[in-house]
Design an enzyme around this catalytic site. Structure first.
Site, PDB file in Angstrom:
ATOM      1  N   ARG A   1      12.630  25.257 -53.421  1.00 29.96           N
ATOM      2  CA  ARG A   1      11.682  26.168 -54.062  1.00 29.96           C
ATOM      3  C   ARG A   1      12.190  26.478 -55.472  1.00 29.96           C
ATOM      4  O   ARG A   1      13.271  26.044 -55.848  1.00 29.96           O
ATOM      5  CB  ARG A   1      11.549  27.444 -53.244  1.00 29.96           C
ATOM      6  CG  ARG A   1      12.794  28.281 -53.253  1.00 29.96           C
ATOM      7  CD  ARG A   1      12.613  29.507 -52.384  1.00 29.96           C
ATOM      8  NE  ARG A   1      13.621  30.484 -52.686  1.00 29.96           N
ATOM      9  CZ  ARG A   1      13.891  31.520 -51.901  1.00 29.96           C
ATOM     10  NH1 ARG A   1      13.236  31.694 -50.766  1.00 29.96           N
ATOM     11  NH2 ARG A   1      14.804  32.387 -52.238  1.00 29.96           N
TER      12      ARG A   1
ATOM     13  N   ASN B   1       8.011  35.524 -56.823  1.00 32.37           N
ATOM     14  CA  ASN B   1       9.067  35.989 -55.922  1.00 32.37           C
ATOM     15  C   ASN B   1      10.409  35.913 -56.629  1.00 32.37           C
ATOM     16  O   ASN B   1      10.770  34.869 -57.166  1.00 32.37           O
ATOM     17  CB  ASN B   1       9.123  35.099 -54.673  1.00 32.37           C
ATOM     18  CG  ASN B   1      10.027  35.666 -53.613  1.00 32.37           C
ATOM     19  OD1 ASN B   1       9.764  36.741 -53.067  1.00 32.37           O
ATOM     20  ND2 ASN B   1      11.108  34.960 -53.326  1.00 32.37           N
ATOM     21  N   GLU B   2      11.104  37.039 -56.645  1.00 29.51           N
ATOM     22  CA  GLU B   2      12.471  37.069 -57.187  1.00 29.51           C
ATOM     23  C   GLU B   2      12.623  36.215 -58.442  1.00 29.51           C
ATOM     24  O   GLU B   2      13.322  35.197 -58.436  1.00 29.51           O
ATOM     25  CB  GLU B   2      13.472  36.629 -56.124  1.00 29.51           C
ATOM     26  CG  GLU B   2      13.538  37.565 -54.953  1.00 29.51           C
ATOM     27  CD  GLU B   2      14.605  37.194 -53.939  1.00 29.51           C
ATOM     28  OE1 GLU B   2      15.079  36.047 -53.948  1.00 29.51           O
ATOM     29  OE2 GLU B   2      14.965  38.064 -53.129  1.00 29.51           O
TER      30      GLU B   2
ATOM     31  N   GLU C   1      12.558  43.627 -49.208  1.00 30.53           N
ATOM     32  CA  GLU C   1      13.142  42.680 -48.258  1.00 30.53           C
ATOM     33  C   GLU C   1      14.547  43.123 -47.875  1.00 30.53           C
ATOM     34  O   GLU C   1      15.287  43.662 -48.710  1.00 30.53           O
ATOM     35  CB  GLU C   1      13.304  41.282 -48.869  1.00 30.53           C
ATOM     36  CG  GLU C   1      12.053  40.527 -49.125  1.00 30.53           C
ATOM     37  CD  GLU C   1      12.353  39.128 -49.672  1.00 30.53           C
ATOM     38  OE1 GLU C   1      13.446  38.583 -49.405  1.00 30.53           O
ATOM     39  OE2 GLU C   1      11.485  38.587 -50.368  1.00 30.53           O
TER      40      GLU C   1
ATOM     41  N   GLU D   1      15.093  27.825 -43.802  1.00 30.17           N
ATOM     42  CA  GLU D   1      15.464  29.187 -43.382  1.00 30.17           C
ATOM     43  C   GLU D   1      15.120  29.433 -41.906  1.00 30.17           C
ATOM     44  O   GLU D   1      14.874  30.574 -41.500  1.00 30.17           O
ATOM     45  CB  GLU D   1      14.803  30.219 -44.300  1.00 30.17           C
ATOM     46  CG  GLU D   1      15.430  30.190 -45.694  1.00 30.17           C
ATOM     47  CD  GLU D   1      14.924  31.247 -46.647  1.00 30.17           C
ATOM     48  OE1 GLU D   1      13.784  31.726 -46.460  1.00 30.17           O
ATOM     49  OE2 GLU D   1      15.654  31.582 -47.590  1.00 30.17           O
TER      50      GLU D   1
ATOM     51  N   HIS E   1      17.113  32.107 -40.252  1.00 35.45           N
ATOM     52  CA  HIS E   1      17.158  33.443 -40.860  1.00 35.45           C
ATOM     53  C   HIS E   1      16.581  34.457 -39.876  1.00 35.45           C
ATOM     54  O   HIS E   1      15.562  34.208 -39.241  1.00 35.45           O
ATOM     55  CB  HIS E   1      16.336  33.441 -42.148  1.00 35.45           C
ATOM     56  CG  HIS E   1      16.605  34.619 -43.029  1.00 35.45           C
ATOM     57  ND1 HIS E   1      16.204  35.895 -42.707  1.00 35.45           N
ATOM     58  CD2 HIS E   1      17.242  34.713 -44.219  1.00 35.45           C
ATOM     59  CE1 HIS E   1      16.587  36.722 -43.662  1.00 35.45           C
ATOM     60  NE2 HIS E   1      17.216  36.032 -44.592  1.00 35.45           N
TER      61      HIS E   1
HETATM   62  C1  GLA Z   1      15.096  36.060 -50.690  1.00 40.01           C
HETATM   63  C2  GLA Z   1      13.691  35.500 -50.716  1.00 40.01           C
HETATM   64  C3  GLA Z   1      13.145  35.205 -49.372  1.00 40.01           C
HETATM   65  C4  GLA Z   1      14.194  34.602 -48.477  1.00 40.01           C
HETATM   66  C5  GLA Z   1      15.351  35.529 -48.401  1.00 40.01           C
HETATM   67  C6  GLA Z   1      16.403  35.029 -47.462  1.00 40.01           C
HETATM   68  O1  GLA Z   1      15.162  37.397 -50.756  1.00 40.01           O
HETATM   69  O2  GLA Z   1      12.789  36.314 -51.423  1.00 40.01           O
HETATM   70  O3  GLA Z   1      12.080  34.300 -49.542  1.00 40.01           O
HETATM   71  O4  GLA Z   1      14.590  33.379 -48.988  1.00 40.01           O
HETATM   72  O5  GLA Z   1      15.918  35.648 -49.666  1.00 40.01           O
HETATM   73  O6  GLA Z   1      17.398  35.969 -47.300  1.00 40.01           O
END
Ligand code: GLA
Length: 637
Positions: free
Chosen positions: A112, A150-151, A305, A353, A356
């Site tokens: 990604r 995202n991030e 998150e 993941e 996770h």
């Molecule tokens: C980040 C991402 C999520 C996921 C988490 C895993 O915070 O935003 O998509 O990958 O990490 O901990």
């Protein structure tokens, strides 16, 4: 318009990826969400390839059904634009829009964040998918908030990046003469005679120019912000009632200045992933929460998150003990988050993941984990009352993205400096003393604080120096530690004593940096010890609070000083103190609060939030909180 529309009270939920599952699972998801009290889920973060399987061809059928199903089930949607993960067709059609690393490696798709935010094709494609989503869902009753991207964190060193960087530099410096001066271009023949000669700080033969590197970080933050703003503006136009945000994350890889970004989001959202399974996890969580609240200007923010069942440590995932998920959530809620969200709702079956943790584990609902999730979900609605109450503190710690970025490159420093550890140390010592601190940017408004601590604030701009002078002269108590104000905003040394030029205010000059070997300490008279870094200080009116008891050159020289200035006083700590020594200094400054080591206590208006992370009962005033428990109570006075 700063809270997810239609969500009453605290948010509870997480990232939800229905596109990874057959539709039969969706009904089960909504039923389990209801059982757990989930009221908000983030949908679509990485679903670009499902939404736009071919360039310009869209498939919204599945998302329509998901939105309707969630809405009917009473679960609101934080709908993401999927631009953090372009689909394979995009990167094949636009190879120039891939991320380029400093060494020139172009990162292909298959993971990604494989995009170059500066590439026109990526910018166009991002706006196209965002506007399709806006057009289709802006009025959907389940839509509560937009979650852009995202991030944000990908840094690209491509030709597109360089073109944009030159434009940014031209706007900043106006002329090459100014730039050459700011970057100290006479060194190693780095004078530029044409804007086109300027590159991104790519891999080069030996050390690169620190001013160049710092400007590139600032530029990248601005460029990513531009990408956010472009999407935000079109989402806003589609329905001005819906709040818009993106999720911040804390990592050296994330070149984002949250102080600057905060003005552009309706709500600060933060992803908290502590990195160590011991009590560092609680310390990091508390610091993440205080940073988020400070970026939010004291307003409620949202923990967007966290991992439900494990801590991501350098040794891999370590399981959270029973109750730790709730306690971590309560650290954030107590410190201003209006809710607790997670990555992710359901553990994935495949993909990188797949292991996770999640609110719903692979084994399904009949699990210890899901029972904890349901129990915590039942408790949350009762916690809404204090959620708007501000947290009042008169202590602030400076958080300087420039100092973090500039010290990340060890090569151009007087010695190894771990800026984050220096800041974290101040935060943890204060937290152990029960003090809740805000963070503030060096140029920010300090007027609400009695004490401001500047831990190794290496980069001190002229504006920041003036700000600290104004604060101290006006009656503030400033405590700065070693290397503060070593360089200015262009990474050029503050000559004649460092200290951001504030030598008169501190009543000292720093005349020499004396890095010490790792593992050795230097004792201070009646004050604990220093490690790794000491400075030689010349008194120019300041009083010496304590001296070094040992060490070549520094023996009997001032270690900690204080100088009255205007209505206030300027303290200087010329070394890296150990925690106990900071504790002693804060004791003498009477910085104490109601919390205890391992027990978070936060007072908000009439409410007291207590989280006991220890394995013994905690007694805070009249309140007894069992080992590993938490409590929110109305204070008697
Ligand atoms: C980040 C991402 C999520 C996921 C988490 C895993 O915070 O935003 O998509 O990958 O990490 O901990």
């Amino acid at each position: 318009m700063d809270w997810p529309r239609g969500v009453d009270g605290l948010c509870y939920g997480g990232d939800y990826n229905p596109e990874q599952w057959p539709e039969e699972v969706w009904d089960d998801d909504v039923a389990l969400m209801r059982e757990a009290g989930v009221n908000l889920v983030t949908v679509g973060v990485f679903s670009w390839a499902c939404l736009e399987p071919k360039e310009g061809e869209f498939d919204f059928g599945w998302l329509d059904r998901v939105m309707d199903k969630l809405g009917e089930g009473g679960v609101k949607v934080d709908l993401a634009t999927p631009t953090a993960s372009p689909p394979p067709w995009f990167t094949l059609a636009h190879p120039d829009a891939l991320n380029t690393r400093p060494d020139g490696t172009v990162q292909v798709h298959g993971s990604r964040d494989t995009y170059d935010v500066h590439a026109p094709a990526y910018q166009r494609a991002s706006l196209r998918i965002a506007s399709e989503l806006a057009e289709r869902y802006a009025e959907h009753p389940a839509l509560a908030m937009w979650h852009v991207h995202n991030e944000y964190g990908s840094t690209s060193h491509s030709a597109h990046a360089e073109r944009a960087f030159r434009g940014w530099l031209q706007a900043k410096y106006g002329s090459l003469d100014n730039l050459n001066r700011a970057w100290w271009g006479a060194f190693w023949s780095q004078r530029y005679s044409d804007w086109d000669q300027i590159l991104a700080p790519r891999a080069t033969q030996y050390l690169s120019n620190p001013a160049h590197a710092l400007d590139f970080k600032r530029f990248t933050s601005d460029a990513l912000l531009g990408h956010y703003i472009a999407q935000r503006d079109l989402l806003r136009q589609a329905n001005p009632e819906i709040p818009i945000t993106t999720n911040f994350v804390f990592g050296q890889w994330a070149p984002v200045d949250p102080w600057k970004w905060a003005a552009e989001v309706d709500l600060i959202a933060f992803d908290s992933y502590p990195s160590s399974p011991d009590e560092t996890a609680e310390r990091q969580s508390a610091m993440h929460a205080d940073l988020s609240r400070s970026w939010a200007g004291g307003r409620p923010w949202l923990l967007m998150e966290q991992a439900a069942a494990s801590i991501h440590s350098p040794d891999g995932a370590i399981a959270k003990s029973p109750g730790r998920m709730a306690r971590h959530s309560m650290i954030h809620i107590g410190r201003g988050s209006k809710g607790a969200m997670f990555f992710q709702w359901r553990s994935g079956r495949g993909g990188s993941e797949q292991w996770h943790s999640a609110l719903v584990p692979h084994a399904g609902k009949n699990t210890r984990m899901f029972r904890e999730v349901v129990d915590f979900g039942k408790a949350l609605p009762g916690l809404a009352q204090g959620a708007e109450e501000p947290i009042e503190t008169d202590v602030a710690i400076l958080w300087s993205p420039d100092s973090w970025w500039a010290t990340g490159d060890h090569a151009s420093l007087p010695a190894r400096v771990d800026y984050l550890e220096n800041v974290a140390q101040i935060h943890r010592v204060l937290r152990d003393r029960g003090v809740v601190a805000d963070f503030v940017r060096p140029e920010g408004d300090l007027s609400n604080y009695r004490t401001v601590i500047a831990p190794s604030t290496y980069v001190l701009s002229r504006a920041a120096a003036e700000n600290l002078r104004w604060f101290t002269a006006g009656g503030g108590r400033l405590v700065a530690s070693y290397l503060t104000g070593a360089v200015d905003e262009h990474c050029q040394i503050w000559l004649d004593g460092y200290l951001g030029g504030l030598t008169d205010m501190f009543g000292i000059r720093v005349t020499e940096h004396l890095p010490q070997p790792a593992g050795e300490t230097r004792a201070l008279w009646n004050f604990g010890a220093a490690e790794r870094f000491c400075e030689l200080v010349e008194l120019r009116g300041a009083q010496c609070v304590t001296q070094y008891a040992t060490g070549q050159v520094i023996e009997n020289q001032p270690a900690v000083t204080v100088n009255p200035f205007g209505e206030g006083e300027a303290w200087y700590v010329s070394c890296k103190l150990v925690d106990e020594a900071w504790d002693r200094l804060f004791e003498s400054l009477e910085l104490t609060g109601p919390g205890l080591p391992g027990v978070d206590v936060v007072d908000r208006g009439p409410w007291r939030y207590v989280v006991n992370h220890t394995d013994a009962e905690a007694r805070i005033g009249d309140l007894v909180v069992p080992a590993g428990g938490w409590s929110v109570v109305k204070r008697s006075s």
